[in-house]
Structures are given as structure tokens and as C-alpha cells.
Design an enzyme around this catalytic site. Structure first.
Site, PDB file in Angstrom:
ATOM      1  N   HIS A 307     -12.591 -14.547   0.000  1.00 25.78           N
ATOM      2  CA  HIS A 307     -12.185 -15.409   1.116  1.00 25.78           C
ATOM      3  C   HIS A 307     -13.101 -15.142   2.297  1.00 25.78           C
ATOM      4  CE1 HIS A 307      -9.693 -17.370   4.152  1.00 25.78           C
ATOM      5  NE2 HIS A 307      -9.112 -17.970   3.136  1.00 25.78           N
ATOM      6  N   ASP A 364      -5.306 -19.588  -3.838  1.00 27.57           N
ATOM      7  CA  ASP A 364      -5.479 -20.466  -5.011  1.00 27.57           C
ATOM      8  C   ASP A 364      -5.324 -19.748  -6.339  1.00 27.57           C
ATOM      9  OD1 ASP A 364      -7.933 -21.930  -2.981  1.00 27.57           O
ATOM     10  OD2 ASP A 364      -6.042 -22.865  -3.569  1.00 27.57           O
TER      11      ASP A 364
HETATM   12  C1  SDX Z   1      -9.551 -21.641   0.382  1.00 22.36           C
HETATM   13  O1  SDX Z   1     -11.239 -20.779   4.937  1.00 22.36           O
HETATM   14  C2  SDX Z   1     -10.042 -20.858   4.542  1.00 22.36           C
HETATM   15  O2  SDX Z   1      -9.114 -20.466   5.243  1.00 22.36           O
HETATM   16  C3  SDX Z   1      -9.819 -21.518   3.166  1.00 22.36           C
HETATM   17  C4  SDX Z   1      -8.408 -21.483   2.620  1.00 22.36           C
HETATM   18  C5  SDX Z   1      -7.467 -22.337   3.418  1.00 22.36           C
HETATM   19  O3  SDX Z   1      -6.253 -22.056   3.394  1.00 22.36           O
HETATM   20  O4  SDX Z   1      -7.915 -23.364   4.014  1.00 22.36           O
HETATM   21  O5  SDX Z   1      -7.924 -20.149   2.596  1.00 22.36           O
HETATM   22  C6  SDX Z   1      -8.370 -22.052   1.192  1.00 22.36           C
HETATM   23  O6  SDX Z   1     -10.520 -22.340   0.364  1.00 22.36           O
HETATM   24  C7  SDX Z   1      -9.508 -20.319  -0.349  1.00 22.36           C
HETATM   25  C8  SDX Z   1     -10.848 -19.979  -1.073  1.00 22.36           C
HETATM   26  C9  SDX Z   1     -10.870 -20.729  -2.409  1.00 22.36           C
HETATM   27  N1  SDX Z   1     -12.196 -20.574  -3.046  1.00 22.36           N
HETATM   28  C10 SDX Z   1     -12.368 -19.818  -4.142  1.00 22.36           C
HETATM   29  O7  SDX Z   1     -11.491 -19.128  -4.665  1.00 22.36           O
HETATM   30  C11 SDX Z   1     -13.769 -19.902  -4.738  1.00 22.36           C
HETATM   31  C12 SDX Z   1     -14.255 -18.489  -5.100  1.00 22.36           C
HETATM   32  N2  SDX Z   1     -14.505 -17.775  -3.869  1.00 22.36           N
HETATM   33  C13 SDX Z   1     -15.858 -17.755  -3.361  1.00 22.36           C
HETATM   34  O8  SDX Z   1     -16.648 -18.846  -3.664  1.00 22.36           O
HETATM   35  C14 SDX Z   1     -15.972 -17.188  -1.947  1.00 22.36           C
HETATM   36  O9  SDX Z   1     -15.258 -16.033  -1.918  1.00 22.36           O
HETATM   37  C15 SDX Z   1     -15.580 -18.058  -0.775  1.00 22.36           C
HETATM   38  C16 SDX Z   1     -16.259 -19.373  -0.802  1.00 22.36           C
HETATM   39  C17 SDX Z   1     -14.115 -18.258  -0.749  1.00 22.36           C
HETATM   40  C18 SDX Z   1     -16.007 -17.307   0.499  1.00 22.36           C
HETATM   41  O10 SDX Z   1     -17.356 -17.232   0.473  1.00 22.36           O
HETATM   42  P1  SDX Z   1     -18.169 -16.547   1.699  1.00 22.36           P
HETATM   43  O11 SDX Z   1     -17.266 -16.091   2.776  1.00 22.36           O
HETATM   44  O12 SDX Z   1     -19.286 -17.461   2.067  1.00 22.36           O
HETATM   45  O13 SDX Z   1     -18.660 -15.251   1.042  1.00 22.36           O
HETATM   46  P2  SDX Z   1     -20.013 -15.117   0.253  1.00 22.36           P
HETATM   47  O14 SDX Z   1     -20.166 -16.286  -0.678  1.00 22.36           O
HETATM   48  O15 SDX Z   1     -21.082 -14.844   1.240  1.00 22.36           O
HETATM   49  O16 SDX Z   1     -19.712 -13.830  -0.635  1.00 22.36           O
HETATM   50  C19 SDX Z   1     -19.945 -12.527  -0.134  1.00 22.36           C
HETATM   51  C20 SDX Z   1     -20.297 -11.712  -1.385  1.00 22.36           C
HETATM   52  C21 SDX Z   1     -21.480 -12.315  -2.167  1.00 22.36           C
HETATM   53  O17 SDX Z   1     -22.085 -11.256  -2.875  1.00 22.36           O
HETATM   54  P3  SDX Z   1     -23.395 -10.500  -2.184  1.00 22.36           P
HETATM   55  O18 SDX Z   1     -24.382 -11.607  -1.864  1.00 22.36           O
HETATM   56  O19 SDX Z   1     -22.858  -9.797  -0.984  1.00 22.36           O
HETATM   57  O20 SDX Z   1     -23.857  -9.568  -3.279  1.00 22.36           O
HETATM   58  O21 SDX Z   1     -19.188 -11.717  -2.295  1.00 22.36           O
HETATM   59  C22 SDX Z   1     -19.571 -12.374  -3.502  1.00 22.36           C
HETATM   60  C23 SDX Z   1     -20.807 -13.207  -3.193  1.00 22.36           C
HETATM   61  O22 SDX Z   1     -21.605 -13.385  -4.364  1.00 22.36           O
HETATM   62  N3  SDX Z   1     -18.438 -13.218  -3.896  1.00 22.36           N
HETATM   63  C24 SDX Z   1     -18.012 -13.366  -5.142  1.00 22.36           C
HETATM   64  C25 SDX Z   1     -16.888 -14.201  -5.047  1.00 22.36           C
HETATM   65  N4  SDX Z   1     -16.678 -14.530  -3.772  1.00 22.36           N
HETATM   66  C26 SDX Z   1     -17.654 -13.919  -3.062  1.00 22.36           C
HETATM   67  N5  SDX Z   1     -18.458 -12.883  -6.322  1.00 22.36           N
HETATM   68  C27 SDX Z   1     -17.774 -13.244  -7.435  1.00 22.36           C
HETATM   69  N6  SDX Z   1     -16.673 -14.051  -7.410  1.00 22.36           N
HETATM   70  C28 SDX Z   1     -16.212 -14.540  -6.257  1.00 22.36           C
HETATM   71  N7  SDX Z   1     -15.144 -15.331  -6.225  1.00 22.36           N
END
Ligand code: SDX
Length: 428
Positions: A307, A364
């Protein structure tokens, strides 16, 4: 004395005001930075950038706190009705019994949509994703309520549009599903409560006497409350920026639905179940998928994990996880997907990669398991999210309008070609 930050740049020192919120969040106000220092800031994805000051929702990602207008999500999910929470988010206070009665009455009067909506609906092929249908149908409301095109009309007329939005979205959402199933639409029954009416429009058929199960109504009420707002998330920010151009509330909500659709945002609840089903079909080896999620060369992500704000447990995920257990038990549903979810969570939470990045189950991760138990099809999950998030989008849009916020228009750093002359085609 007001706190200030100093920026030392190009031999000069610039003082920037510090803003502190009621929960001690702190920001550097850079409103005059470009005018004073000739520079801007750059923050891809706005990870460190505030777009507004808001009194609607407070969340603390480190402590896993979420409050709507000061009331904890745990308190509201346990004790309130969804329309009570909608009223709280939109108007700022919990309604007294007279206010709630009037609000419910007003909403129940406007659940019907113009009969021409059915002609628009009939134009969508049955394979149309319900989110695309819903976003289009919401935008089409401007055709039936042309006065809503001007958000600068009287507060009473704007409130009429707010009430119509809350009242009609369940009808449009259920009709999007009926279009998917190629079943006849079911008209709203204004004698029923908000959740009951929606469930009936979703699952009833003209040939049966459909009885709504109170377990389903109660679970839906809780899920809608848990999704009702989440401060400046992607779709709320979209609603605000579209509304900031003085586009109508219907147009702003339609844009919010489109933003929510993405699998990194609200679309994750559909992607999570598809991920669980993929794991189940491939033998249920959750360790293999946790390793895939860590592999940078593999585009696979653990959907429902991570998140932007929560670097601890999403408080909503905890409530939904417990509700999933309760609902499946009450409905007598055995879902092997739940076992996969629990195993996956257990493995991921012990894994250093996830611990180091503060990746925990989000709202989710478990919600789809409840929707399945309620009989809601997977590609309707994000429509359910939109139904819950609607009052939050409205509250954010209303606050932005009442604060007379300027049109949202970010700056950029240009990295393209410097000026060059046109070359005729025979010289290229
Ligand atoms: C919602 O914003 C809100 O409030 C949203 C929400 C709402 O109520 O409106 O809460 C609803 O959208 C919840 C999120 C639903 N999405 C997912 O479950 C999709 C999977 N999650 C990711 O795609 C990710 O965690 C996000 C998009 C939710 C957040 O992404 P960020 O904040 O841009 O973080 P990032 O992509 O920069 O990740 C940081 C690190 C990275 O690794 P490094 O580059 O540091 O090595 O964490 C890793 C990412 O690769 N990472 C994951 C991951 N999520 C982040 N690795 C594997 N699986 C994951 N799910």
C-alpha cells in the site's frame, strides 16, 4: 511563532512556511516556490506531495489508523449503517434520527433512472466489463439532468445532484450486472433499505419471489463502510482534479470510477481472486508465487499486498478478514480460495522481502472472498468498491468546491529536444 523551512539554493536562502494539521502532520508550503526561487519540485506519483488540506479522513500508515471525520473505522464498521456513514462523510457530522430519516427518504425517492438508460445499456455487448458500463451510465446522467452540468448552481441544487448520485448508483451498478448476465433489469423497491434494495436488484428475477438474506445485507453494509473513503487515493484525487475544472459531479464520479478500475487500485480486488484461482489451478504452491512476487524480472505482483500509505496492516483488511470467516460460516460456504489466502498471507508476512518493504495485506486481499460468498461475480468486485467509495468521492469533491480550490494543473521538467527548424520531407 510560525515554523519555517529554509531552502538554500544558488547562493540565496528562501524561507518556506510550515503547515501543521490537527494530527500533527507537517508540510512545507511551496505555493510560492516557483515565483520566488524560479524552481519547482518533482515527485513522481506524488509519494511525498500533499495536494490539499482536508477534514474528511485521517489515516496513519505507520500505526494502521483510519478515521472518517474523527470516528475510527472499527467503530463505524461495527455500529453504523452505510447511509449514516455517507451522511457523516458528506456533511461532516453523524446525522440525528430526524436527519437520517430525511436523508434515507430523499435517497429512496431518487433510486429510479430514466427509462432511456435502458436503451444506453442495451448498446453494451454482454461481455462489457461492468466498470466500463457503470462509468458510462454515470456520465450519461448529465443528459437527463442538464442543470447538473453547472456545479456553480445553488447549494440546494448541488445537494440534489449529490442525493441523486447516492440514490442511483446502486441501480446503475445492478443494471450493469444484469447487462453482463443478459437478464432483465430489476427496478428498485423504495420500501427496502439501501443494501437490501441493491442485493435484490442484483439477484432477483421477474420469475421468482426473491428473499434478501439479512446475513448478506449486513456483510454488504460493513463492506461499503470500509470502502467509503480513503483520503487522497488515486480515484479521489481524480475526482478532485476533474471537479477542479468545474466539470459536473456526475462527470467527476465517472472519472473516479475509471481511475478505480485499474488493478493497482480498486481493480486489485478482482485481480486478487484471479491470482488465488491461478495459484489453485497450479497446485496451490503459495511459496512459488511469493518467490515470483520478489523476482524483479517477473512482472507478477502479490495482488492485495502492499500500500502507498499503510506500511503496517491496513485496518480494513483486519476487519474484512474476520468478516470473511463470519460470513462463510453463517452462509455455510466452504471456499478453498480462503485457505490459499490464509497460507499466502502467512508465508508472505514471514518473508524478509515483504517485511523490509512494509508490505501487508490491504483492503483488497480478503474482500473478494466475501463478495464470492455473497454470490457476486468477480468482475463486479470493483463495482462494489465504487458503490462503497461514492460518498467519499462526493465528500472530497464537495470540500474542494467549498474551499474554492484552483484548477489542478501540475508543472513538469521538460527533457525533450531543444528548439530546432523544420526540415522539408525530401531532406529528412
Ligand atoms: C487500493 O491509496 C489508497 O488509499 C488506495 C486504497 C483505497 O482505499 O483507495 O487503499 C485501495 O488501491 C489498495 C491497493 C490495491 N493494489 C494492490 O493490491 C496491487 C498490489 N500492490 C502494489 O502494486 C503496490 O503495493 C501499490 C500500488 C499498492 C503501492 O505501490 P507504491 O506505493 O508505488 O509502492 P512501490 O510500487 O514503489 O513498491 C515499493 C517496493 C517495490 O520494490 P523495490 O523497488 O523497493 O525493490 O515494494 C514492492 C515494489 O516492487 N512491492 C511489491 C508489491 N507492492 C510493492 N512487490 C511484490 N508484490 C507487491 N504487491
Amino acid at each position: 511563532m510560525a515554523k519555517k523551512a529554509e531552502l538554500h539554493y544558488d547562493g540565496k536562502v528562501y524561507e518556506l512556511p510550515i503547515i501543521e494539521g490537527t494530527e500533527n502532520e507537517t508540510a512545507i508550503d511551496i505555493s510560492k516556490l516557483r515565483q520566488d526561487a524560479g524552481i519547482i519540485t518533482l515527485d513522481r506519483g506524488f509519494k511525498n506531495t500533499g495536494s490539499t488540506e482536508s477534514a474528511i479522513t485521517f489515516l496513519d500508515g505507520e500505526k494502521g489508523i483510519l478515521r472518517y471525520r474523527g470516528y475510527s473505522i472499527e467503530d463505524l464498521a461495527e455500529n453504523a449503517s452505510f447511509l449514516e456513514v455517507a451522511f457523516l462523510l458528506i456533511y461532516g457530522e453523524l446525522p440525528n434520527s430526524k436527519e437520517l430519516y430525511n436523508f434515507q427518504e430523499e435517497v429512496s425517492k431518487h433510486t429510479l433512472v430514466h427509462e432511456d438508460v435502458r436503451a444506453i445499456l442495451d448498446g453494451f455487448p454482454s461481455k462489457s466489463h461492468p466498470m466500463g458500463v457503470l462509468s458510462s451510465l454515470v456520465s450519461s446522467l448529465t443528459a437527463f439532468y442538464p442543470k447538473s452540468l453547472d456545479p456553480n448552481r445553488s447549494a440546494e441544487e448541488v445537494n440534489g445532484t449529490i442525493i441523486r448520485s447516492i440514490a442511483k448508483l446502486p441501480t446503475l451498478a445492478a443494471w450493469s450486472f444484469k447487462n453482463r448476465m443478459r437478464q432483465p433489469v430489476i427496478y428498485p423497491d423504495n420500501s427496502l433499505g439501501y443494501c437490501e434494495n441493491f442485493i435484490r436488484m442484483m439477484f432477483s428475477l421477474p420469475t421468482v419471489n426473491y428473499e434478501v438474506n439479512p446475513v448478506i445485507t449486513s456483510a454488504l453494509n460493513k463492506l461499503l463502510i470500509l470502502h467509503a473513503d480513503h483520503e487522497q487515493n488515486c480515484s479521489a484525487a481524480t475526482v478532485r482534479i476533474v471537479g477542479s475544472s468545474h466539470a459536473s459531479l456526475y462527470a467527476s464520479i465517472s472519472a473516479g470510477i475509471a481511475a478505480l478500475w485499474g488493478p493497482l487500485h480498486g481493480g486489485a480486488n478482482q485481480a486478487v481472486i484471479e491470482m488465488f484461482e491461478q495459484i489453485k489451478e497450479n497446485g496451490g504452491d503459495v511459496n512459488k508465487y511469493v518467490e515470483k512476487a520478489k523476482d524483479k524480472s517477473d512482472p507478477f505482483r502479490l495482488m492485495g499486498f502492499g500500500h502507498r500509505v499503510y506500511k503496517n496492516f491496513d485496518p480494513r483488511a483486519k476487519i474484512i478478514k474476520k468478516a470473511a470467516d463470519d460470513v462463510l460460516a453463517q452462509l455455510g460456504v466452504e471456499d478453498p480460495i480462503l485457505d490459499i489466502a490464509l497460507k499466502l498471507e502467512k508465508v508472505a508476512l514471514k518473508d524478509q522481502y515483504f517485511k523490509d518493504r512494509g508490505l501487508y495485506p490491504n483492503v483488497d486481499f480478503y474482500s473478494g472472498i466475501i463478495y464470492r460468498a455473497l454470490g457476486i461475480p468477480t468482475d463486479m468486485f470493483t463495482v462494489m468498491f465504487a458503490l462503497g467509495r461514492l460518498p467519499g468521492w462526493i465528500a472530497q469533491w464537495k470540500e474542494m468546491r467549498e474551499n474554492h480550490e484552483p484548477i489542478g494543473r501540475p508543472r513538469q521538467i521538460y527533457v525533450g529536444e531543444n528548439e530546432r527548424k523544420y526540415v522539408s520531407i525530401n531532406k529528412r
